[in-house]
Design an enzyme around this catalytic site. Sequence first.
Site, PDB file in Angstrom:
ATOM      1  N   HIS A  99     -25.215   6.877   3.686  1.00 40.57           N
ATOM      2  CA  HIS A  99     -24.212   6.918   4.912  1.00 40.57           C
ATOM      3  C   HIS A  99     -24.567   8.651   5.450  1.00 40.57           C
ATOM      4  O   HIS A  99     -24.096   8.729   6.685  1.00 40.57           O
ATOM      5  CB  HIS A  99     -22.744   6.780   4.523  1.00 40.57           C
TER       6      HIS A  99
ATOM      7  N   LYS B 259     -30.055  12.966  -1.602  1.00 37.69           N
ATOM      8  CA  LYS B 259     -30.360  14.075  -2.251  1.00 37.69           C
ATOM      9  C   LYS B 259     -30.168  13.742  -3.675  1.00 37.69           C
ATOM     10  O   LYS B 259     -29.223  13.122  -4.169  1.00 37.69           O
ATOM     11  CB  LYS B 259     -29.261  15.148  -1.721  1.00 37.69           C
TER      12      LYS B 259
ATOM     13  N   LYS C 161     -31.086   9.901  -6.939  1.00 40.85           N
ATOM     14  CA  LYS C 161     -31.544  10.480  -8.318  1.00 40.85           C
ATOM     15  C   LYS C 161     -32.929   9.946  -8.682  1.00 40.85           C
ATOM     16  O   LYS C 161     -33.384   8.671  -8.230  1.00 40.85           O
ATOM     17  CB  LYS C 161     -30.633   9.859  -9.425  1.00 40.85           C
TER      18      LYS C 161
ATOM     19  N   SER D 240     -28.960  23.724  -2.542  1.00 35.59           N
ATOM     20  CA  SER D 240     -30.254  22.975  -2.136  1.00 35.59           C
ATOM     21  C   SER D 240     -29.924  22.644  -0.649  1.00 35.59           C
ATOM     22  O   SER D 240     -30.862  22.625   0.074  1.00 35.59           O
ATOM     23  CB  SER D 240     -30.336  21.636  -2.687  1.00 35.59           C
TER      24      SER D 240
END
Length: 479
Positions: free
Chosen positions: A68, A73, A109, A366
Amino acid sequence: MDTGHHESMSLREGIDRMVDRAALAIGLNPETANVIQSCNAVIQLKFPVCIDSKVEVFTGWWAIHSAHRLPAKGGLRFAPVVSQDETEGLAALMSYKCAIADVPFGGAKGGLLINPGNYTEEQLREIVRQFTIELARRDFINPATNVPAPDLGTSAREMAWIADTYKTLFPDDLNRDACVTGKPLERGGVAGRTEATGKGVQYALQEFFRHADLVAGAGLRDGLASQRIVIQGLGNVGYHTAKYLAEEDGCSIVAIIEHDGVVVNDNGLNVHDVRQYLAETGGLKGFTGGGYSTQGELALEMECDILIPAALESQIHAGNAMRIQTKLIVEAANGPITYQADEILRERGITILPDIYVNAGGVTVSYFEWTRNLSHMRFGRLQRRLDELRGSNYLSALETLTEKEVPDKLRREIMRGANELDLIRSGLDDTMRMAFRDILDMLRNNAHINDYRTAAYAIAINKLAQSYYELGLAVRKDS
Ligand code: NAD
């Protein structure tokens, strides 16, 4: 070490149950909860690499739980036990984590079935190169859509290899550096990323200890100083967590559990020495700064103030949850407590700060690294000297008006412009504080919620549900 064979529920199923529990508490309809729980896409790769003139076939996964927000990430895990189910579960945790930390990413992941210790650096580089090529070919790595980061078994070194491979494949992509985060500084990384998750754990604990009522509620005495801590795993996350808590907050690290056992010292271990010993010998056995035992898993049950699992998932399970003797568990690792153990610990009144909040520091920094890569400019470059000038003007005005000299130490502090690390740390601290306050608000304003995990999940699924409603991917019919 016991990894929770006492339970039939997988990590992913456990996480889904945690979502169900929060959905029920906030009256989110099960249909929407089901949309939120579903893993959007997952790819499995099998690819050959020539090792010592023999061809080995490696298996890896990349799971996108939610898209979405883009990019999706996620940490990239290299371990001898990785599966599609686990990768999907960890991708889901990432979606919830980003929502809680207010990081505008989807959750993903990656996993590679490998024991990195069995390969030389050269061989590992080749394996990472090949894995990156396989992912990039299918658009499963790209600065705009899928961006990995370090996790269990990977570090800045692997991220540099990924960035390098991507650059070779797509030299004309202006934003190529942003295809991966957690890179070394000289390869487009950002100051403070390596230690970010551990720093975030420290900020989470500091924020918790700012609330005297919550600290007392957990049965702890006031103040972080001299709290007795047991930590499991002295890798990236565990080491930095232990180091900062000991050095900056005065905590006493009374036990460190690693893969080959535990070292205990009632007067507090020297974290740096343990880490160095571990790096040199590969284990804790023989370390003289504390008592060594092979019974690592039993040490989880030691009496202490704060227990910080920072290694693997499912370490606290239905088989040992009844014997845990700490007052507060801080989940630095992902999923260290199984769903059933969580129920037992809640019942026993042990306070838990959940992974989806506690270890969000990694993805937060990050996010900073990714934006820095897109802007192609170091944070603070434009304003640092201006800040210094402003500080210097304040000082002159103050000294003129008071006819007194400002002491040297204070002068240096006032005149110092913020560098990149200052800005990163400030942004991380702010994120951890704001997220905790949101969790607290949810806890205090919802009569059906009485633990931090359910409150954190409630925030996450609420945010995801809103996004899905806006996108027409779910229908609003909550009770
Ligand atoms: P790491 O590979 O750097 O460290 C893991 C450590 O755990 C190693 O020192 C290893 O020897 C130790 N270990 C392995 N098996 C063990 C056992 N049975 N008992 C005790 N220790 C054992 O990994 P990491 O990056 O520190 O990740 C640790 C946890 O934190 C994982 O759950 C990971 O998903 C989570 N996490 C990591 C980050 C990050 O930025 N690296 C961010 C969020 C969450």
